[in-house]
Design a protein around this motif. Sequence first.
Motif, short mmCIF file in Angstrom:
data_model
loop_
_atom_site.label_atom_id
_atom_site.label_comp_id
_atom_site.label_asym_id
_atom_site.label_seq_id
_atom_site.Cartn_x
_atom_site.Cartn_y
_atom_site.Cartn_z
N PRO A 193 37.60 39.51 16.36
CA PRO A 193 37.90 40.39 15.06
C PRO A 193 36.97 40.08 13.66
N MET A 194 36.66 41.01 13.05
CA MET A 194 35.82 40.77 11.86
C MET A 194 36.53 39.69 10.85
N GLY A 195 37.77 39.88 10.89
CA GLY A 195 38.65 38.70 9.90
C GLY A 195 38.38 37.54 10.33
N ILE A 196 38.26 37.23 11.49
CA ILE A 196 38.05 35.50 12.20
C ILE A 196 36.64 35.46 11.82
N THR A 197 35.73 36.19 11.95
CA THR A 197 34.29 35.83 11.36
C THR A 197 34.33 35.38 10.00
N SER A 198 35.26 36.20 9.20
CA SER A 198 35.38 35.90 7.82
C SER A 198 35.88 34.34 7.46
N ALA A 323 16.31 44.77 9.29
CA ALA A 323 17.56 44.50 9.97
C ALA A 323 17.17 43.34 10.78
N VAL A 324 18.05 42.11 10.82
CA VAL A 324 17.98 40.93 11.44
C VAL A 324 19.33 40.65 12.19
N GLY A 325 19.14 39.67 13.03
CA GLY A 325 20.25 39.37 13.77
C GLY A 325 20.82 37.91 13.53
N VAL A 326 21.71 37.46 13.62
CA VAL A 326 22.45 36.00 13.15
C VAL A 326 23.66 35.87 14.31
N ASP A 327 24.27 34.81 14.15
CA ASP A 327 25.14 34.47 15.11
C ASP A 327 26.41 35.12 14.98
N PRO A 328 27.04 35.94 16.09
CA PRO A 328 27.99 36.79 15.90
C PRO A 328 29.27 36.17 15.37
N ALA A 329 29.33 34.79 15.59
CA ALA A 329 30.56 34.20 15.22
C ALA A 329 30.79 34.28 13.38
N VAL A 330 29.69 34.07 13.12
CA VAL A 330 29.63 34.01 11.45
C VAL A 330 28.52 35.18 11.09
N MET A 331 28.88 36.35 11.61
CA MET A 331 28.24 37.81 11.38
C MET A 331 28.21 38.06 9.61
N GLY A 332 29.06 37.68 8.86
CA GLY A 332 29.09 37.92 7.48
C GLY A 332 27.63 37.51 6.83
N ILE A 333 27.08 36.43 7.35
CA ILE A 333 26.13 35.79 6.52
C ILE A 333 24.87 36.49 6.76
N GLY A 334 24.76 37.71 7.32
CA GLY A 334 23.71 38.74 7.46
C GLY A 334 22.86 39.07 6.39
N PRO A 335 23.45 39.27 5.26
CA PRO A 335 22.58 39.34 3.81
C PRO A 335 21.78 38.40 3.55
N ALA A 336 22.25 37.17 3.76
CA ALA A 336 21.35 36.06 3.29
C ALA A 336 20.09 35.84 4.04
N PHE A 337 19.85 36.60 5.21
CA PHE A 337 18.59 36.66 5.86
C PHE A 337 17.97 38.17 5.81
N ASN A 359 27.26 44.82 0.11
CA ASN A 359 28.78 45.34 0.47
C ASN A 359 29.64 44.14 0.62
N GLU A 360 30.81 44.20 0.32
CA GLU A 360 31.67 43.28 0.18
C GLU A 360 32.74 43.29 1.39
N GLN A 365 32.03 35.98 2.97
CA GLN A 365 30.63 36.18 3.05
C GLN A 365 29.84 36.72 2.08
N TYR A 366 30.43 37.47 1.02
CA TYR A 366 29.91 37.82 -0.15
C TYR A 366 29.78 36.69 -1.24
N VAL A 367 30.49 35.88 -1.15
CA VAL A 367 30.26 34.62 -2.07
C VAL A 367 29.22 33.82 -1.47
N TYR A 368 29.31 33.53 -0.12
CA TYR A 368 28.53 32.66 0.60
C TYR A 368 27.13 33.17 0.42
N CYS A 369 26.70 34.55 0.66
CA CYS A 369 25.45 34.99 0.47
C CYS A 369 24.70 34.97 -1.02
#
Length: 445
Positions: A193-198, A323-337, A359-360, A365-369
């Motif tokens: 679930p997306m909330g768990i990745t958050s 468009a880039v790929g990242v680890d699905p478990a932390v999908m929210g970090i995508g913008p940082a890459f 996008n928030e 993930q928004y804060v991290y990026c």
Amino acid sequence: MEKAMKRQKVLLQHLNPTALQPLDSAISPSVCSSGDGGMYQRNAAFGDDVVIVAACRTAICKAKRGGFKDTPADDLLAPVLKALIEKTNVNPCEVGDIVVGTVLAPGSVRAMECRMAAFYAGFPDTVPIRTVNRQCSSGLQAVADVAACIKAGFYDIGIGAGVESMTIDRVDRPRQVSPKVENFPQARDCLLPMGITSENVAQNYGVTRQEQDQAAVESHRRAAAAMASGKFIEEIVPVSTKIVDPISGEEKSVTISLDDGIRPSSNMVDLAKLKPAFKKDGTSTAGNSSQVSDGAGAVLLMKRSLAMKKGLPILGVFRSFAAVGVDPAVMGIGPAFAIPAAVKSAGLKLDNIDLFEINEAFASQYVYCGKKLNLDPAKVNVNGGAIALGHPLGATGARCVATLLNEMKRRGRNCRFGVISMCIGSGMGAAAVFERGDHADGLTN
């Protein structure tokens, strides 16, 4: 190499004969691969630029209880498609394709709804339409796809759009999953679930509950200020629709023109009272996550030379997409890459970017990026983001284009480049770079 260098000298003399004095000192093998350069000096073919001449959106409304709870997706999409034609007086017969980002509805159903919406908006049956689904970046992907097709010469005018009715359609797991998924941890994580990745992002990268709540308060504050000052008026297309009373069944005709998820009174004290939404001891709550929403957006793109011929004002220039790929478990970090990749592709550096729309999806993930890229908070989501405005999945990318380019237009000379980015479910990120349309340099109209 020597022959290539001589050909390059001749070519560069044709493009800019005054810039090569002396020739030998200015030429190097790297010039050919450097694009338009670090500060994006235009070349003589700037008429082939892909430009945006109009971008608009509906208001963004809370799913199931907001202004669009009784409005089907085709009735959300049609008004923004029609508005593009009305704003520009472009003949709809000239549009080569309409590409619509959408996520939750079954593909065949939504494809038919989008085709219906095009007819509602006055497009003839000769104009084709298709859908695209790259999860939360679908609206931006639609714009990028159209830009690429124009650049490739498939057609000269196209529309990139996005639509989502989260009232009608919901996020579901795959109906059937192969047993082999248990042997592939990252494949299994695609089902998280997306909330768990958050929560994973917050835990893995040390983003605190306080930081997340503060980001949420700031999103609502900025969005409320933008709405109060009328900043969204130019980008929002009023939609005439109906609202049905859930008890009496009575229908009431309404016109929706305001985002209804913004909470001007949002504050740290109230947010601190909210319980974690996805994990018992977690930090992601309903208050610091994006809102489930309904809405649509659309962007009209064409070649610069054609826009100039038609006398259309140029709102922005499409510069790059990644468009880039990242680890699905932390999908929210995508913008940082994705952001560094898109910025590099545009021949720029992060310091050259004046505004960001990130996008928030979740405050974590928004804060991290923002911290990872060391972005100036004063440049990011200056009119609020999805925590306040809402996140109709397929429409968000197109909504961001309208919001970004209109803000860049307001800021004028001091705002040349902007970036849009978002994380993507199953572990990806996307980003695009835009240039303000009326920026003046040696080769601009």
